[in-house]
Design an enzyme around this catalytic site. Structure first.
Site, PDB file in Angstrom:
ATOM      1  N   GLY A   1      40.325  30.410  57.132  1.00 39.59           N
ATOM      2  CA  GLY A   1      41.268  31.485  56.840  1.00 39.59           C
ATOM      3  C   GLY A   1      41.555  31.552  55.351  1.00 39.59           C
ATOM      4  O   GLY A   1      40.671  31.856  54.567  1.00 39.59           O
ATOM      5  N   PHE A   2      42.802  31.303  54.973  1.00 35.06           N
ATOM      6  CA  PHE A   2      43.245  31.371  53.575  1.00 35.06           C
ATOM      7  C   PHE A   2      43.044  32.778  53.017  1.00 35.06           C
ATOM      8  O   PHE A   2      42.399  32.974  51.991  1.00 35.06           O
ATOM      9  CB  PHE A   2      42.528  30.335  52.685  1.00 35.06           C
ATOM     10  CG  PHE A   2      42.734  28.920  53.142  1.00 35.06           C
ATOM     11  CD1 PHE A   2      43.913  28.245  52.851  1.00 35.06           C
ATOM     12  CD2 PHE A   2      41.761  28.268  53.884  1.00 35.06           C
ATOM     13  CE1 PHE A   2      44.110  26.945  53.287  1.00 35.06           C
ATOM     14  CE2 PHE A   2      41.943  26.969  54.322  1.00 35.06           C
ATOM     15  CZ  PHE A   2      43.125  26.301  54.027  1.00 35.06           C
ATOM     16  N   HIS A   3      43.533  33.758  53.739  1.00 41.25           N
ATOM     17  CA  HIS A   3      43.489  35.132  53.247  1.00 41.25           C
ATOM     18  C   HIS A   3      44.494  35.972  54.043  1.00 41.25           C
ATOM     19  O   HIS A   3      45.022  35.524  55.062  1.00 41.25           O
ATOM     20  CB  HIS A   3      42.071  35.723  53.379  1.00 41.25           C
ATOM     21  CG  HIS A   3      41.563  35.731  54.776  1.00 41.25           C
ATOM     22  ND1 HIS A   3      40.684  34.796  55.276  1.00 41.25           N
ATOM     23  CD2 HIS A   3      41.850  36.549  55.819  1.00 41.25           C
ATOM     24  CE1 HIS A   3      40.451  35.040  56.540  1.00 41.25           C
ATOM     25  NE2 HIS A   3      41.147  36.100  56.895  1.00 41.25           N
ATOM     26  N   ALA A   4      44.709  37.178  53.560  1.00 38.94           N
ATOM     27  CA  ALA A   4      45.479  38.187  54.303  1.00 38.94           C
ATOM     28  C   ALA A   4      44.615  39.444  54.326  1.00 38.94           C
ATOM     29  O   ALA A   4      43.582  39.529  53.639  1.00 38.94           O
ATOM     30  CB  ALA A   4      46.806  38.467  53.603  1.00 38.94           C
TER      31      ALA A   4
ATOM     32  N   ARG B   1      47.001  33.819  56.534  1.00 35.23           N
ATOM     33  CA  ARG B   1      46.755  32.946  57.676  1.00 35.23           C
ATOM     34  C   ARG B   1      45.862  31.774  57.321  1.00 35.23           C
ATOM     35  O   ARG B   1      44.979  31.872  56.467  1.00 35.23           O
ATOM     36  CB  ARG B   1      46.175  33.702  58.885  1.00 35.23           C
ATOM     37  CG  ARG B   1      44.680  33.979  58.962  1.00 35.23           C
ATOM     38  CD  ARG B   1      44.210  35.198  58.169  1.00 35.23           C
ATOM     39  NE  ARG B   1      45.138  36.272  58.034  1.00 35.23           N
ATOM     40  CZ  ARG B   1      45.102  37.398  58.735  1.00 35.23           C
ATOM     41  NH1 ARG B   1      44.155  37.571  59.615  1.00 35.23           N
ATOM     42  NH2 ARG B   1      45.965  38.357  58.497  1.00 35.23           N
TER      43      ARG B   1
END
Ligand code: T46
Length: 134
Positions: free
Chosen positions: A47-50, A95
């Protein structure tokens, strides 16, 4: 922060269980894409993004994993471990997914086709985008 789970009705009988997901019936959008994440290696965080626009529902079909959702001012840490429970993830939510069990199959139902331009992969950029949206 508010977290929205969707409970999927399971049509279970002595043979086992069946869940049906139907657009505009038990999910709040038209489905344009599905993907699934499996065979995740031990200790991996994803993840590590929006997303700028994308809405999605995540449901674990087997096993379990954890989601951290962050709206820029609050964070929640959630366990997904049921094929009858979908996690609704709106746009502008950062997230992270982690603690995947070895057998985890994570299904994601999305309201749009894949578009790399819709991703915000830098946390500072995400925070500025959220602030300018308020
Ligand atoms: C999300 C979380 C829950 C595609 O080609 N098509 C697709 O539909 C997707 C989702 C990904 N990809 C490619 C892009 C990357 O080269 O597959 C590779 C892995 O994607 P990513 O690193 O974005 O995977 P995650 O697990 O970090 O995030 C994914 C989704 O991308 C994202 O939208 O919300 O799962």
């Amino acid at each position: 922060m508010d977290v929205n789970f969707i409970n999927f009705q399971s049509h279970g009988d002595q043979r086992g269980s069946l869940v049906s997901i139907e657009r505009n019936k038990n999910i709040p959008f038209d489905v344009r894409r599905i993907y699934y994440i499996f065979d995740t290696k031990s200790g991996v965080h994803r993840g590590f993004h929006a997303h700028k626009k994308l809405k999605q529902i995540a449901v674990v079909l087997k096993g379990s994993c954890r989601f951290i959702l962050d709206n820029g001012s609050e964070k929640v840490d959630l366990l997904l471990d049921s094929a009858e429970k979908g996690l609704l993830i709106e746009s502008f939510i950062w997230r992270e997914m982690y603690q995947f069990s070895e057998d985890c199959i994570l299904l994601v139902i999305a309201d749009s086709e894949y578009d790399e331009d819709d991703y915000i992969r830098n946390y500072d950029e995400f925070k500025s985008a959220v602030l300018s949206n308020i």
